[in-house]
Structure formats: C-alpha cells, structure tokens
Design a protein around this motif. Structure first.
Motif, PDB file in Angstrom:
ATOM      1  N   SER A   1       0.849  -1.187   0.000  1.00 42.00           N
ATOM      2  CA  SER A   1       0.000   0.000   0.000  1.00 42.00           C
ATOM      3  C   SER A   1       0.881   1.233   0.000  1.00 42.00           C
ATOM      4  O   SER A   1       2.091   1.156   0.189  1.00 42.00           O
ATOM      5  CB  SER A   1      -0.927   0.003   1.219  1.00 42.00           C
TER       6      SER A   1
ATOM      7  N   PRO B   1      -5.775  11.354  -7.019  1.00 36.40           N
ATOM      8  CA  PRO B   1      -6.844  10.356  -7.031  1.00 36.40           C
ATOM      9  C   PRO B   1      -6.938   9.673  -8.402  1.00 36.40           C
ATOM     10  O   PRO B   1      -6.495  10.213  -9.410  1.00 36.40           O
ATOM     11  CB  PRO B   1      -8.102  11.185  -6.753  1.00 36.40           C
ATOM     12  N   ALA B   2      -7.490   8.484  -8.412  1.00 35.99           N
ATOM     13  CA  ALA B   2      -7.774   7.715  -9.632  1.00 35.99           C
ATOM     14  C   ALA B   2      -6.528   7.404 -10.455  1.00 35.99           C
ATOM     15  O   ALA B   2      -6.602   7.282 -11.674  1.00 35.99           O
ATOM     16  CB  ALA B   2      -8.832   8.418 -10.483  1.00 35.99           C
TER      17      ALA B   2
ATOM     18  N   LYS C   1      -3.869   4.717 -11.712  1.00 33.11           N
ATOM     19  CA  LYS C   1      -3.929   3.268 -11.940  1.00 33.11           C
ATOM     20  C   LYS C   1      -2.629   2.638 -11.461  1.00 33.11           C
ATOM     21  O   LYS C   1      -1.556   3.007 -11.917  1.00 33.11           O
ATOM     22  CB  LYS C   1      -4.144   2.981 -13.417  1.00 33.11           C
TER      23      LYS C   1
ATOM     24  N   TYR D   1      -3.668   3.787  -2.027  1.00 36.02           N
ATOM     25  CA  TYR D   1      -3.998   2.541  -2.705  1.00 36.02           C
ATOM     26  C   TYR D   1      -3.607   1.383  -1.798  1.00 36.02           C
ATOM     27  O   TYR D   1      -2.792   1.530  -0.890  1.00 36.02           O
ATOM     28  CB  TYR D   1      -3.281   2.420  -4.057  1.00 36.02           C
ATOM     29  N   SER D   2      -4.188   0.227  -2.065  1.00 35.25           N
ATOM     30  CA  SER D   2      -3.858  -0.976  -1.305  1.00 35.25           C
ATOM     31  C   SER D   2      -4.058  -2.193  -2.190  1.00 35.25           C
ATOM     32  O   SER D   2      -5.078  -2.306  -2.881  1.00 35.25           O
ATOM     33  CB  SER D   2      -4.745  -1.084  -0.062  1.00 35.25           C
TER      34      SER D   2
ATOM     35  N   SER E   1      -5.280  -1.793  -9.278  1.00 37.90           N
ATOM     36  CA  SER E   1      -6.109  -1.051  -8.334  1.00 37.90           C
ATOM     37  C   SER E   1      -6.028   0.423  -8.688  1.00 37.90           C
ATOM     38  O   SER E   1      -5.230   0.825  -9.540  1.00 37.90           O
ATOM     39  CB  SER E   1      -5.660  -1.303  -6.888  1.00 37.90           C
ATOM     40  N   MET E   2      -6.841   1.218  -8.041  1.00 40.91           N
ATOM     41  CA  MET E   2      -6.876   2.658  -8.268  1.00 40.91           C
ATOM     42  C   MET E   2      -6.673   3.365  -6.936  1.00 40.91           C
ATOM     43  O   MET E   2      -7.126   2.896  -5.895  1.00 40.91           O
ATOM     44  CB  MET E   2      -8.218   3.087  -8.861  1.00 40.91           C
ATOM     45  N   SER E   3      -6.014   4.515  -6.996  1.00 42.08           N
ATOM     46  CA  SER E   3      -5.865   5.312  -5.769  1.00 42.08           C
ATOM     47  C   SER E   3      -7.199   6.007  -5.478  1.00 42.08           C
ATOM     48  O   SER E   3      -7.954   6.334  -6.388  1.00 42.08           O
ATOM     49  CB  SER E   3      -4.737   6.332  -5.922  1.00 42.08           C
ATOM     50  N   ASN E   4      -7.467   6.223  -4.197  1.00 41.02           N
ATOM     51  CA  ASN E   4      -8.716   6.880  -3.812  1.00 41.02           C
ATOM     52  C   ASN E   4      -8.549   8.398  -3.834  1.00 41.02           C
ATOM     53  O   ASN E   4      -7.530   8.913  -4.282  1.00 41.02           O
ATOM     54  CB  ASN E   4      -9.207   6.362  -2.451  1.00 41.02           C
ATOM     55  N   ASP E   5      -9.539   9.122  -3.333  1.00 40.31           N
ATOM     56  CA  ASP E   5      -9.499  10.583  -3.347  1.00 40.31           C
ATOM     57  C   ASP E   5      -8.320  11.152  -2.564  1.00 40.31           C
ATOM     58  O   ASP E   5      -7.891  12.279  -2.812  1.00 40.31           O
ATOM     59  CB  ASP E   5     -10.802  11.169  -2.793  1.00 40.31           C
ATOM     60  N   SER E   6      -7.791  10.388  -1.619  1.00 34.87           N
ATOM     61  CA  SER E   6      -6.636  10.820  -0.827  1.00 34.87           C
ATOM     62  C   SER E   6      -5.314  10.339  -1.406  1.00 34.87           C
ATOM     63  O   SER E   6      -4.263  10.477  -0.783  1.00 34.87           O
ATOM     64  CB  SER E   6      -6.777  10.301   0.611  1.00 34.87           C
TER      65      SER E   6
END
Length: 120
Positions: free
Chosen positions: A30, A42-43, A45, A67-68, A59-64
C-alpha cells in the motif's frame, strides 16, 4: 471415556490442526500517490505484476491518493503507476516476503503517460 466422545475429540483435534496449518501467509502493498508538490493524486492506476508468474493485480488510488493491494503471494513484483497528465512510473523488483505489509509511496512527475520512468 466413551468411544463416541473419543472419536469426537479426535475429529476436533484434526480440524484444529488443519485450520492452524492453513494460516494466511500472503503479503500486502500500500501507499500514497502524489504529484511533485506532494498533493495526492486520485484515480491513479496501480498495476502490481508478479515477475515470476507474469500475473497482475490492478487497483486505483482513492481521493486521498491512497492505494492498497492485499493478498499478494510472497514474490518479486513490478509496480507501475499511471495517470493522464503524468509520466508513468515503474518500480522494479519490489520483493515481498510472507506476511509483509509493505509501503511504497510514489511521486508522479508531470508529463505524458508515454514518458516512462523506471526505478529499481
């Protein structure tokens, strides 16, 4: 002790031993994806590729920008991160051992996705 009680006790011991031997041995990776100023992206890839098996998890990164990727087999991985407007970054040979909870933060540089940066 009756035969039935003895049999049930033996079965319980076998079930417990089977459960103990099946404990999780996987690792996780992560981190946070940021821009050159340190702001989260964010977002983005994130592609985590098992080098030996050539299999990938995306996976995609979140708004912060977080990613994990949980449940990874112990192995060596290549980690690629891409987002429109930024150069693609590849971290090669990220080795995860059993039960590792590794952190890999990646800073993207402004540029075209086609411009790739590879880091060992």
């Amino acid at each position: 002790m009756s035969r039935k009680t003895l049999l049930l006790t033996a079965l319980a011991c076998v079930a417990a031993a089977t459960t103990l031997s099946a404990q999780e041995v996987r690792a996780s990776l992560s981190g946070v994806i940021t821009d050159p100023s340190g702001a989260p992206i964010p977002a983005a890839k994130i592609t985590v590729t098992n080098v030996a098996k050539n299999t990938s998890i995306v996976s995609m990164s979140n708004d912060s920008g977080l990613y994990s990727t949980p449940l990874l087999e112990p192995a060596a991985y290549n980690v690629a991160v891409e987002k429109d407007g930024f150069r693609r970054v590849v971290r090669e040979n990220v080795v995860l051992q059993s039960l590792d909870k590794a952190r890999l933060d990646i800073q993207l540089q402004i540029g075209a996705v086609a411009d790739s940066i590879t880091v060992d």
